[in-house]
Design an enzyme around this catalytic site. Sequence first.
Site, PDB file in Angstrom:
ATOM      1  N   ARG A 114      44.662  23.224  49.790  1.00  0.00           N
ATOM      2  CA  ARG A 114      44.624  24.244  48.739  1.00  0.00           C
ATOM      3  C   ARG A 114      44.993  25.602  49.326  1.00  0.00           C
ATOM      4  O   ARG A 114      44.719  25.873  50.497  1.00  0.00           O
ATOM      5  CB  ARG A 114      43.221  24.314  48.143  1.00  0.00           C
ATOM      6  CG  ARG A 114      42.832  23.083  47.364  1.00  0.00           C
ATOM      7  CD  ARG A 114      41.355  23.140  46.963  1.00  0.00           C
ATOM      8  NE  ARG A 114      40.989  21.935  46.262  1.00  0.00           N
ATOM      9  CZ  ARG A 114      40.599  20.804  46.851  1.00  0.00           C
ATOM     10  NH1 ARG A 114      40.530  20.746  48.168  1.00  0.00           N
ATOM     11  NH2 ARG A 114      40.303  19.743  46.142  1.00  0.00           N
TER      12      ARG A 114
ATOM     13  N   HIS B 292      49.970  25.276  43.837  1.00  0.00           N
ATOM     14  CA  HIS B 292      49.456  23.947  43.494  1.00  0.00           C
ATOM     15  C   HIS B 292      50.580  22.905  43.474  1.00  0.00           C
ATOM     16  O   HIS B 292      50.405  21.786  43.955  1.00  0.00           O
ATOM     17  CB  HIS B 292      48.742  23.997  42.148  1.00  0.00           C
ATOM     18  CG  HIS B 292      47.971  22.757  41.843  1.00  0.00           C
ATOM     19  ND1 HIS B 292      46.793  22.453  42.488  1.00  0.00           N
ATOM     20  CD2 HIS B 292      48.210  21.754  40.977  1.00  0.00           C
ATOM     21  CE1 HIS B 292      46.343  21.293  42.029  1.00  0.00           C
ATOM     22  NE2 HIS B 292      47.172  20.854  41.108  1.00  0.00           N
TER      23      HIS B 292
ATOM     24  N   ARG C 162      51.424  21.900  46.952  1.00  0.00           N
ATOM     25  CA  ARG C 162      50.420  20.995  47.507  1.00  0.00           C
ATOM     26  C   ARG C 162      50.729  19.549  47.120  1.00  0.00           C
ATOM     27  O   ARG C 162      50.706  18.646  47.954  1.00  0.00           O
ATOM     28  CB  ARG C 162      49.036  21.408  46.998  1.00  0.00           C
ATOM     29  CG  ARG C 162      47.938  20.512  47.463  1.00  0.00           C
ATOM     30  CD  ARG C 162      46.594  21.037  46.989  1.00  0.00           C
ATOM     31  NE  ARG C 162      45.555  20.216  47.556  1.00  0.00           N
ATOM     32  CZ  ARG C 162      44.587  19.664  46.847  1.00  0.00           C
ATOM     33  NH1 ARG C 162      44.505  19.867  45.561  1.00  0.00           N
ATOM     34  NH2 ARG C 162      43.681  18.925  47.432  1.00  0.00           N
TER      35      ARG C 162
END
Length: 145
Positions: free
Chosen positions: A2, A99, A102
């Site tokens: 994260r 995000h 990721r």
Amino acid sequence: MRVSELVNLPINAIEWQPSPNVRIMGKGRRERLLPLWKQTCVDLRAWLAVRGPAPATELFVNARGQPLTRSGFEYILNKYVQTAAERYPVLKQRHISPHSLRHSAAMMVLQATGISAKSRSGSAMQTSRRPKFTCGRTQQKSWMQ
């Protein structure tokens, strides 16, 4: 990883020996050990040389030597996405966020290694929107080399 874990990562979370990895204190105060790719190690060593002796204990700092923030990370990401979109116009149509990076990285690992994605079984799987994927220690070592 994260973005909040990344920007709060202390320098001493990186372990170079016996095999390169990073120790992360994640969501729910759970500790995770993530292996580092060879190129990531090269890039981290280059960053540490450029970073210099900033007073912050965090690995990533801004131009003033202060810890990088989540918004600072997003600013840098957006700047590079705009630059890349000049060469790859399809990026103008995409929403690139920390995000999405990721998840892209996780999929790259699964595709590059040929590891079969085994979903975690149990009651948590039934209530979760997405399966959690795991791989064995020998599989992790093989894709790092």
